[in-house]
Scaffold this active site. Sequence first.
Site, PDB file in Angstrom:
ATOM      1  N   ASP A  40       0.817  -1.221   0.000  1.00  0.00           N
ATOM      2  CA  ASP A  40       0.000   0.000   0.000  1.00  0.00           C
ATOM      3  C   ASP A  40       0.851   1.271   0.000  1.00  0.00           C
ATOM      4  OD1 ASP A  40      -2.315  -1.647   0.206  1.00  0.00           O
ATOM      5  OD2 ASP A  40      -1.989  -1.790   2.370  1.00  0.00           O
ATOM      6  N   GLU A 214     -13.167  -0.217  -6.696  1.00  0.00           N
ATOM      7  CA  GLU A 214     -13.120  -1.165  -5.589  1.00  0.00           C
ATOM      8  C   GLU A 214     -12.668  -0.494  -4.299  1.00  0.00           C
ATOM      9  OE1 GLU A 214     -13.552  -4.920  -3.730  1.00  0.00           O
ATOM     10  OE2 GLU A 214     -14.151  -4.277  -5.738  1.00  0.00           O
ATOM     11  N   GLU A 333      23.854   6.396   5.365  1.00  0.00           N
ATOM     12  CA  GLU A 333      23.326   5.371   6.254  1.00  0.00           C
ATOM     13  C   GLU A 333      23.480   3.992   5.604  1.00  0.00           C
ATOM     14  OE1 GLU A 333      22.126   5.752   9.404  1.00  0.00           O
ATOM     15  OE2 GLU A 333      22.857   7.808   9.198  1.00  0.00           O
ATOM     16  N   GLU A 335      21.640   1.582   5.909  1.00  0.00           N
ATOM     17  CA  GLU A 335      20.318   1.110   5.497  1.00  0.00           C
ATOM     18  C   GLU A 335      19.788   1.857   4.283  1.00  0.00           C
ATOM     19  OE1 GLU A 335      19.782   4.121   8.868  1.00  0.00           O
ATOM     20  OE2 GLU A 335      21.135   2.453   8.394  1.00  0.00           O
TER      21      GLU A 335
END
Length: 454
Positions: A40, A214, A333, A335
Amino acid sequence: MRYAIRKAVAWTVGIFCAVVVFPAVAVADNPIVQHIYTADPAPMVHNGRVYLYTGHDEDGSTTFTMKEWRVWSSADMVNWTDHGSPMSLATFSWASTNAWAGHTIQRNGMFYWYVPVTNRATGRMAIGVGVSNSPTGPFRDALGRPLVENGEIDPAAFIDDNGQAYLYWGNPNLWYVRLNPDMISYSGSATRIPLTTAGFGTRTGNPSRPTLYEEAPWVYKRNGLYYNVFAAQCCSEFIAYSTAPGPTGPWTYRGTVMPTQGRSFTNHAGIVDYKGSSYFFYHNGALPGGSGYTRSVAVEKFAYNADGTIPMMTMTTSGPPPADTLNPYARQEAETIAWGSGIETEPAGEGTMNVGWIENGDWIKVKAVAFGAGAKSFTARVASGAGGGTVELRLGNENGSVVGRCAVPGTGGWQNWTNVSCPVSGATGTQELFLRFTGGSGYLLNMNWWQFTS
């Protein structure tokens, strides 16, 4: 991902190599996060970066098991920094389950994250609001109660040019409210947008739902035209869109953006413009173990047609090209990752996040690293509760030429941090950098950040 699932990524890559399709996997950049499942997507551009807000499907889910939301960011659309989880079900004392699809928007220096959760008191889905003065959080419950509650889901916020803000949501209906300037209250009552076949296309075989709409509305404005991109039909879903002359309609159905494909029976779109290009975010089940309940976010670059219509797109494993280069001479970083094999992330004792659970042969890819005339040395912030290991600096792929090796000692703890440095030779131009970790058995080291010198 937990150990077994994350290692499945490395195992799958190894199998692909055996059948000589590994090069396609090695250059893949979709899905954009590989160490946990994400779903999402809700992208937002702020201060020169794209911030991406996602849900988190728990490993091994056989339903929508989601307990927290996650944040990522990028300055180049290929290397994504993991900012961890700044908001979870525990943020909302009145919520019980279902940390589902949300949306974040900025106003007056504050960031508002609208999310659907189950209200413990009523058992119905309701929409709460998290608020923070930073795009990466932490977020707190702005109200201590739902903003709206009618049992429906998938909020998306939009601020028009005149300053009026709207919140859209709904499945099976499509609703909106006019938000007040404080972004945590609204004027009037919730209004249901008429779902007509002219506005949202024709669905066949389901008399109770005659249109394609939907769920998951994504509303924005471009060149005076309002767009509503949504998940269509069920199940499996595809992505479609409608346009309108105003933020509340009347809507006209325009067609398919992304047809049904991938190993997920849902999809969820987000669209932003960044550094002169347009980007379409979605999710699929492309990672090992992926499914409709273990999804992963991906992104494609696209260009609008001359008449403003959106071209049809298909899912790719390559993703977009870099929108910029990465400066290795600034602290990065650990990450911040284009593709990771075997690694995980966790909150670091020094703040931010660190890469951890590193074992022999794991690696991180960083794309479009601009070494220029050449790097001279490499420094990393590392920790090890075991015997340490080696960080190999390789170019091109995880088995590419070695331009440096940094030895990491045991530091007496996985959050006992120290700096290690090593010389570098042969890192010039703009390259794909691979940090490959080697050593003995078991976990070797954690890494917080790294930086080259020129």
